[in-house]
Design a protein around this motif. Sequence first.
Motif, short mmCIF file in Angstrom:
data_model
loop_
_atom_site.label_atom_id
_atom_site.label_comp_id
_atom_site.label_asym_id
_atom_site.label_seq_id
_atom_site.Cartn_x
_atom_site.Cartn_y
_atom_site.Cartn_z
N GLU A 1 1.00 58.29 -10.45
CA GLU A 1 -0.18 58.89 -11.44
C GLU A 1 0.08 58.23 -12.71
O GLU A 1 -0.81 58.41 -13.47
CB GLU A 1 0.19 60.28 -11.24
N LYS A 2 1.25 58.19 -13.21
CA LYS A 2 1.42 57.59 -14.85
C LYS A 2 0.55 56.21 -14.51
O LYS A 2 -0.01 56.06 -15.79
CB LYS A 2 2.74 57.55 -15.00
N ALA A 3 0.85 55.56 -13.68
CA ALA A 3 0.33 54.11 -13.70
C ALA A 3 -1.20 53.84 -13.57
O ALA A 3 -2.01 53.07 -14.53
CB ALA A 3 0.52 53.37 -12.57
N TYR A 4 -1.66 55.13 -12.93
CA TYR A 4 -3.47 55.17 -12.85
C TYR A 4 -3.89 55.54 -14.33
O TYR A 4 -4.90 54.98 -14.65
CB TYR A 4 -3.75 56.09 -11.85
N LYS A 5 -3.19 56.39 -14.76
CA LYS A 5 -3.34 57.01 -16.12
C LYS A 5 -3.26 56.16 -17.35
O LYS A 5 -4.25 55.90 -18.20
CB LYS A 5 -2.60 58.39 -16.42
N LEU B 1 23.96 50.03 -1.12
CA LEU B 1 23.03 50.28 -0.37
C LEU B 1 21.94 49.42 -0.09
O LEU B 1 21.16 49.36 0.99
CB LEU B 1 22.39 51.78 -0.55
N CYS B 2 21.35 48.68 -1.24
CA CYS B 2 20.37 47.88 -0.95
C CYS B 2 20.54 46.59 -1.74
O CYS B 2 21.33 46.70 -2.79
CB CYS B 2 18.88 48.47 -1.15
N VAL B 3 19.63 45.60 -1.62
CA VAL B 3 19.57 44.32 -2.37
C VAL B 3 19.37 44.65 -3.91
O VAL B 3 20.13 44.04 -4.46
CB VAL B 3 18.68 43.40 -1.76
N SER B 4 18.20 45.41 -4.02
CA SER B 4 17.63 45.61 -5.41
C SER B 4 18.47 46.70 -6.31
O SER B 4 18.29 46.55 -7.74
CB SER B 4 16.22 46.13 -5.39
N GLY B 5 19.22 47.59 -5.56
CA GLY B 5 19.89 48.67 -6.17
C GLY B 5 19.32 49.67 -6.85
O GLY B 5 19.48 50.37 -7.87
N GLY B 6 17.90 49.77 -6.41
CA GLY B 6 16.93 51.11 -6.85
C GLY B 6 15.74 51.48 -6.24
O GLY B 6 15.94 51.29 -5.01
N ILE B 7 15.05 52.21 -6.90
CA ILE B 7 13.99 52.91 -6.36
C ILE B 7 12.65 51.95 -6.69
O ILE B 7 12.80 51.98 -7.97
CB ILE B 7 13.94 54.55 -6.52
N VAL B 8 11.62 51.97 -5.90
CA VAL B 8 10.63 51.35 -6.07
C VAL B 8 9.67 52.17 -7.35
O VAL B 8 9.79 53.38 -7.55
CB VAL B 8 9.69 50.85 -5.15
N ASN B 9 8.98 51.24 -8.04
CA ASN B 9 8.16 52.03 -9.30
C ASN B 9 6.88 51.43 -9.52
O ASN B 9 6.99 50.22 -9.97
CB ASN B 9 9.14 51.96 -10.55
N ALA B 10 5.88 52.05 -9.30
CA ALA B 10 4.51 51.51 -9.27
C ALA B 10 4.04 51.23 -10.91
O ALA B 10 3.59 50.18 -11.16
CB ALA B 10 3.57 52.54 -8.97
N TYR B 11 4.53 51.93 -11.96
CA TYR B 11 4.16 51.72 -13.24
C TYR B 11 4.88 50.54 -13.57
O TYR B 11 4.31 49.46 -14.42
CB TYR B 11 4.75 52.89 -14.12
#
Length: 536
Positions: free
Chosen positions: A45-49, A510-520
Amino acid sequence: MNKFRIFKTLLGVAAISAAPFVANAQKNWQNLDLKTDTIFGISTEKAYKELLKGKKSTKVIVAVNDGGVEANHEDLKRIMWVNAKEIAGNGKDDDKNGYIDDIYGWNFIGGPKESINFETLELTRLVRRDQVRFASTTDANVAEKDKKDWEAFKAERSKLEQKLAEAKEGLAGYNGLKGAIDAFVKKIGKPNPTLEDVKNFKPTTEIDGRVQGILLPEIEKSSFEDFYENQIVEGIDYYTRQAEYNLNIDYDPRSIVGDDQNNLTEKFYGNNDVEGPDAMHGTHVAGIIAADRTNKLGINGVADNVLIMGVRCTPNGDERDKDVANSIRYAVDNGAKVINMSFGKAYSWNKEVVNEAMKYAVSKDVLLVQAAGNENENIDVEKNFPNHKDLDEKTIASWITVGASGPKDDETLKASFSNYGKTQVDVFAPGVQINSTIPDSKYKNLDGTSMASPVVAGLAGLIRSYYPKLTAAQVKEIIMKSVVKINHNVEYAKSEEPNAEKVSVPFSDLCVSGGIVNAYNALKLAATYGGKTAAK
């Protein structure tokens, strides 16, 4: 992918969902922002705004390769892909693609008269196949050339017997628990007792006291009705499916389809019913990706300008490799630029045919997005198909595997059920108590990496829509590089036992990137790729 975990109660064997409880889970939380909303969504929602307002985008087709999609759902009907080259209902293959009347997509697990609902697990099919081959074989007479296969068959047969025994035990436990709860509720005199009703009840038998002890913490989380429907009724349904269909070596519904299941080159079979007999899972997935953001109904999908193509390949049971491969090829050949695959299994009969289909998708610049699985296992070690392990770097560059995260930035961030893997899981995304579309124009909260995967597929579709010149490999790279890095430890249980020891590990393990995806973050980064890639 089992969300139920067996445990021992004083009533016998029963189970309660292993999914972490989220008090009053906020609708649309997966799209919220950690800083602004204090909930660990992906900042859609932040990305859309702030980033997308006033910008133009192009239509992108996202295929939902799943168990079925309700095309006329109130929140999906405007965003369903429609094959403009096909004339609906005329019984002809107007576009000459080999599939008659494929208006919204195709169903590879249907036949001339009906469609498959329940299926066996791949393990069951492998044991059924090999028990014929080894019908007269013993350890004493097995041929030297067959010893490896013989040992594999014995291990698989033992595993099947164990799983079937657990399913029968679970079913008996659930039925016993249901009977005790029904009797308890009847004594209270209300079909849906409140927390106060259960607290104030004075047990007259030992069983009533035990039921009261089970119900109190569950009703405190939500309501009796929710607990009864989502745990007891669904638990019975789950173990019934396991015992009667998934693990039943005598059950084989494939004749419904009418194909030659041993002919892996066969492509033109199935029917055009993209909904099928049970579209709960696929419809939920579709809504997460792209539920209509303009109609002021239900929920908001991640992407605002994508079309959902329904490709049915996954029954209530394990998908067959031939169907998965054909579903990927169909989606690619009919214009999909992102394919969501919220499925997976522990055994594979013909993994090569799936791998070849994935390579084909990559050659056509299609991004594949897959759920990591819900067994709380390290899939760097445990078998999980499809997987990255025997594919080339080019294919892996256009394929992203997704684990599930929860809404709090603390030790519970990893969903308790989510698979993980330092090399096999790429990113994590929201997958706990995700509210989305289900059949009959309804909505429901569901848990699973099956819900996390379409969050990422929606993000991929969003990026490809606003930055259409980016390649599939670039979109994956952007998603990976733009994650919110997690710099603290998370906890998870080492086994399925109710009081199992917990381990604490850095999230980066736990994963390759080490993080949570973020659209913004992803959209900001996408704007820097090539300069002229953005739609004006």
